[in-house]
Design an enzyme around this catalytic site. Structure first.
Site, PDB file in Angstrom:
ATOM      1  N   TRP A  16       0.821  -1.205   0.000  1.00  0.00           N
ATOM      2  CA  TRP A  16       0.000   0.000   0.000  1.00  0.00           C
ATOM      3  C   TRP A  16       0.854   1.253   0.000  1.00  0.00           C
ATOM      4  O   TRP A  16       0.606   2.206  -0.750  1.00  0.00           O
ATOM      5  CB  TRP A  16      -0.956  -0.030   1.174  1.00  0.00           C
ATOM      6  CG  TRP A  16      -2.066   0.990   1.185  1.00  0.00           C
ATOM      7  CD1 TRP A  16      -2.604   1.576   2.292  1.00  0.00           C
ATOM      8  CD2 TRP A  16      -2.820   1.506   0.086  1.00  0.00           C
ATOM      9  NE1 TRP A  16      -3.620   2.438   1.950  1.00  0.00           N
ATOM     10  CE2 TRP A  16      -3.775   2.412   0.588  1.00  0.00           C
ATOM     11  CE3 TRP A  16      -2.763   1.309  -1.299  1.00  0.00           C
ATOM     12  CZ2 TRP A  16      -4.662   3.120  -0.226  1.00  0.00           C
ATOM     13  CZ3 TRP A  16      -3.653   2.014  -2.118  1.00  0.00           C
ATOM     14  CH2 TRP A  16      -4.595   2.896  -1.575  1.00  0.00           C
ATOM     15  N   LYS A 196     -14.446  -3.323   8.475  1.00  0.00           N
ATOM     16  CA  LYS A 196     -14.775  -4.100   7.267  1.00  0.00           C
ATOM     17  C   LYS A 196     -13.846  -5.301   7.135  1.00  0.00           C
ATOM     18  O   LYS A 196     -14.210  -6.308   6.508  1.00  0.00           O
ATOM     19  CB  LYS A 196     -14.735  -3.207   6.037  1.00  0.00           C
ATOM     20  CG  LYS A 196     -13.427  -2.470   5.788  1.00  0.00           C
ATOM     21  CD  LYS A 196     -12.419  -3.255   5.005  1.00  0.00           C
ATOM     22  CE  LYS A 196     -11.113  -2.492   4.859  1.00  0.00           C
ATOM     23  NZ  LYS A 196     -10.072  -3.238   4.139  1.00  0.00           N
ATOM     24  N   VAL A 284       0.777  -9.070   6.959  1.00  0.00           N
ATOM     25  CA  VAL A 284      -0.108  -8.754   8.083  1.00  0.00           C
ATOM     26  C   VAL A 284      -1.571  -8.871   7.661  1.00  0.00           C
ATOM     27  O   VAL A 284      -1.967  -8.380   6.604  1.00  0.00           O
ATOM     28  CB  VAL A 284       0.165  -7.327   8.596  1.00  0.00           C
ATOM     29  CG1 VAL A 284      -0.860  -6.926   9.649  1.00  0.00           C
ATOM     30  CG2 VAL A 284       1.572  -7.244   9.182  1.00  0.00           C
TER      31      VAL A 284
END
Length: 351
Positions: A16, A196, A284
């Protein structure tokens, strides 16, 4: 749409962080990508790749990797914090030790700290002295790093208590591939983005069990009700959960093979233990820690969260995944709109 070229530090060179570095470089900013791994720094600078996290993606030359955090932060006033929730405090401590000037921190992680039950913005406020912290911004939404790095159309939200700070981050990132909206509901954006992942784990379990689309659609819908119940009780605007960081992020995380949380749940549904799943993933899985935190939050705020509760029992109490899903299906009858009515009543009849 673009501001003048800026020097920006992206702290965390996972998938990310690297994808967001690509967006910033595409906007002609000088991007300093920090990693604590020397070999990763050498790869990024020498070959313009980050193969472990984004294989087959060529990185723009405006991205320069740093092993020295002080060098990466020198002269920048905006830091993109892109590390897992469990590493937030450690990394902030390192930033605090070398940072001399006030900075804006935009965090892009999605989680809640177990036991303290703090959101990431609250952790940042605890760890960073006021004189070193201008503003905190949250960037969140339905956005797989793999697709962002390919310049596929993506839309996210930035939220802050200071809308000028949110607009600053919006201007740094927005381009024709990466659309950025602003929102003032920091609590709602953080809670939606974190919780979520719990529902995505559960959706992966139903897929692993072979239960099909009907079961997953029901799980996602009822999961959104859980998220809104807890988030509203914590002070969020319930309408936030109908947006990008609520239903948008829920859809993409529960339905895509890119989702680590869905993949982890899928392996659980197929019979692997949690330890086996985490070993196999190699990255992770935020939803595991967040499930523990949300379970604790549900008790603290006296909120009914049946999906979170059964998933907690699967992850931490050894409950069989199929038995857990059966427990959900056997719950007592209720009216579908009861949750929504309760949430809206609590939000708009206060005081």
């Amino acid at each position: 749409m673009q501001n003048k070229k800026a020097a920006i530090a992206v702290v965390g060179a996972g998938s990310w962080g690297t994808a967001l570095a690509i967006v910033l470089a595409d906007n002609a900013h000088e991007v300093r990508l920090w990693s604590h791994k020397e070999d990763q720094v050498k790869e990024i600078n020498g070959f313009h790749t980050n193969k472990k996290y984004l294989p087959e993606i060529a990185l723009p030359e405006l991205i320069v990797a740093y092993a020295s955090l002080s060098d990466a932060l020198a002269g920048v006033d905006t830091v993109i914090l892109a590390v897992p929730t469990k590493a937030i405090r450690e990394v902030l401590g390192k930033i605090r030790a070398v940072q001399a000037d006030s900075i804006t921190i935009a965090h892009v992680s999605k989680g809640i700290e177990p036991d303290t039950l703090l959101r990431i913005t609250e952790m940042i406020k605890e760890e960073m002295p006021k004189e070193l912290l201008k503003d905190i911004v949250v960037l969140s939404g339905p956005s797989h790093a793999e697709e962002v790095s390919l310049r596929h159309p993506t839309t996210v939200t930035v939220a802050s208590e200071n809308m000028e700070a949110a607009e600053k981050i919006q201007d740094l990132f927005i381009n024709h591939n990466f659309r950025v909206y602003t929102n003032s509901d920091v609590i709602g954006v953080e809670i939606g983005g974190a919780l979520k992942n719990i529902i995505a784990l559960a959706a992966g379990i139903t897929d692993g069990l072979g239960y099909g689309d009907n079961a997953k659609a029901a799980l996602m819908t009822r999961g959104l009700a859980e998220i809104a119940r807890l988030g509203t009780k914590m002070g969020a605007n319930p309408l936030t959960f109908s947006g990008l960081t609520g239903i948008g992020d829920l859809i993409v995380t529960c339905t895509s093979v890119h989702s680590r949380n869905w993949r982890a749940g899928n392996l659980l549904g197929k019979g692997q233990t949690l330890d086996e799943v985490l070993d196999n993933m190699g990255m992770v899985v935020e939803g595991v820690r967040t499930t523990k935190a949300a379970y604790q939050l549900a008790k603290k705020y006296d909120v009914n969260m049946p999906i979170t509760t059964v998933l907690y029992n699967v992850l931490f109490n050894g409950k069989n995944a199929k038995d857990a899903v059966d427990v959900l299906m056997a719950r007592g009858k209720t009216h579908e709109m009861e949750d929504l009515v309760n949430v809206l009543d609590e939000k708009y009849t206060e005081g």
